[in-house]
Design an enzyme around this catalytic site. Sequence first.
Site, mmCIF file in Angstrom:
data_model
loop_
_atom_site.group_PDB
_atom_site.id
_atom_site.type_symbol
_atom_site.label_atom_id
_atom_site.label_comp_id
_atom_site.label_asym_id
_atom_site.label_seq_id
_atom_site.Cartn_x
_atom_site.Cartn_y
_atom_site.Cartn_z
ATOM 1 N N HIS A 261 0.835 -1.206 0.000
ATOM 2 C CA HIS A 261 0.000 0.000 0.000
ATOM 3 C C HIS A 261 0.880 1.271 0.000
ATOM 4 C CE1 HIS A 261 -3.676 2.327 1.262
ATOM 5 N NE2 HIS A 261 -2.742 3.135 1.733
ATOM 6 N N GLU A 262 1.801 1.332 0.941
ATOM 7 C CA GLU A 262 2.625 2.546 1.043
ATOM 8 C C GLU A 262 3.542 2.686 -0.175
ATOM 9 O OE1 GLU A 262 1.649 4.688 3.054
ATOM 10 O OE2 GLU A 262 0.487 3.403 4.401
HETATM 11 MG MG MG Z 1 -3.109 5.324 2.138
#
Ligand code: MG
Length: 497
Positions: A261-262
């Site tokens: 995600h990051e």
């Molecule tokens: Mg986010």
Amino acid sequence: MPKHYDRVMEIYREISDLYAALALMGWDQETYMPPKGAASRGRQLATLSGMAHERITSDEMRGALDGARSESLTADEEVNVREISRFSDRAVKIPVGLVKDLAETSSAAIGVWIKARQEDDFPAFAPWVDKLVALQREVAEAVGYEDEPYDALLDEYEPYASTKETAAVFDSIRGPLVDLVQRIADSGVKPRTDFLERNYPVDDQRRMGVMAAERMGFDFEAGRLDISPHPFCTHMGVNDVRMTTRYSETLPMQSFYGVIHEAGHGLYEQGHDPENEGTPRGASVSLGIHESQSRMWENMVGRSRAFWQHFFPEFSAIFPENSADVSEEEVYAAVNEVKPSLIRVEADEITYNLHILLRFEIERGLFTDEYAAGDLSAVWNENMKAFLGIEPPDDRDGVLQDIHWSHGSFGYFPTYTLGNLYAAQFYRAAEREIPDLSERIARGELLPLRDWLRDRIHRPGMTYRAGELVQHVTGEVLSADYFLAYVHDKYSSLYSL
Ligand code: MG
């Protein structure tokens, strides 16, 4: 020669350097700062943001912007003037005293919220929500809005979006998602998840996360991965992007998907045009568009069958004992388990949106006077029951769970679901335009998607407003149909619906 424009950019680059310093100090605060550094760090952050505010609202900046608007500019220069004017106008309209009131009230409210949450005492926190709503209403009145005060708040996170249009899109997903969650519960299918509760050494988890991020094309010569209690991604420039994750030995997928995600956020920042670094032309469009990048990588790619075709052997090699009795299909099913739960940040990709819809309705209602803070615990619990079929046993795991309202951040939550909707629509376009996308993902080739995103979404920076970008990339305005089709197809097969 656009003289005024050049002056605007000179001042703006200084502001942008101040923001980079703020970002670095904020990153350090969450990662390596010793606990006793907090008090002086708070003061340093306030000093620097005061300087940035002073510069963007200065007579010199206002005059240069006025002048630049009547100069003959290139398309890129016009983007910069449009967006810097927007930042400056908003900053000028909000009285300095109100900014200070908000900062002081929210800094006190955070302490009250932490204690109220520990003691499961919502009534202690409710008056602070009312205070912050009142202050944000003043902000909205100062800034101005089209239809309702909430527009002005949403605008801070999702510029140019309207509450009415956002509500219409959200309304179109609520029924279908509630129905899908119910059909999944009724299916009787329950993926096996026992193997994810085994012990996964942190060093190996880190190795797996870094490998995925590298495969995605995240450049570790221009970025880092560190540890913080609340994962985030920040940046000081295209070549300095910092992301964090957190590790628990018994939650390997939390860190794995956290990193993916990051890294999705990180690729957006690394993908901006280096020549326009520190300008709106070289910056991200909105929080919703940012979140579309992280959610696409995390869910549409990272939780796909194709992804696990490639990654299952890698997972088995890193964790041979834990995976000895597990199949690729079982991992794929486990990472896509759908289960109504109380806590937003632990929710799966379907129910997550229902958590957001609930918060959006409450926030909007607070600003139309439909609700006062005192009503929120009851409203929260009723909506949890209506949307997800479960009711929090206490406020700690209900209305008190998120930090956002104690910050006075109203208008932030909708960007998460907007991100999911943008992501599905962008991903559909990627599937049309990248030959054999899913076969390539199944071979571990993630760069074709990274390059497509870079070309279509990252490089243009703020050239397009969010709504225009969606149209530019996909040929259509934002529609929830793509997200609904995506979850319907994926989960019909997973849960034999
Ligand atoms: Mg986010």
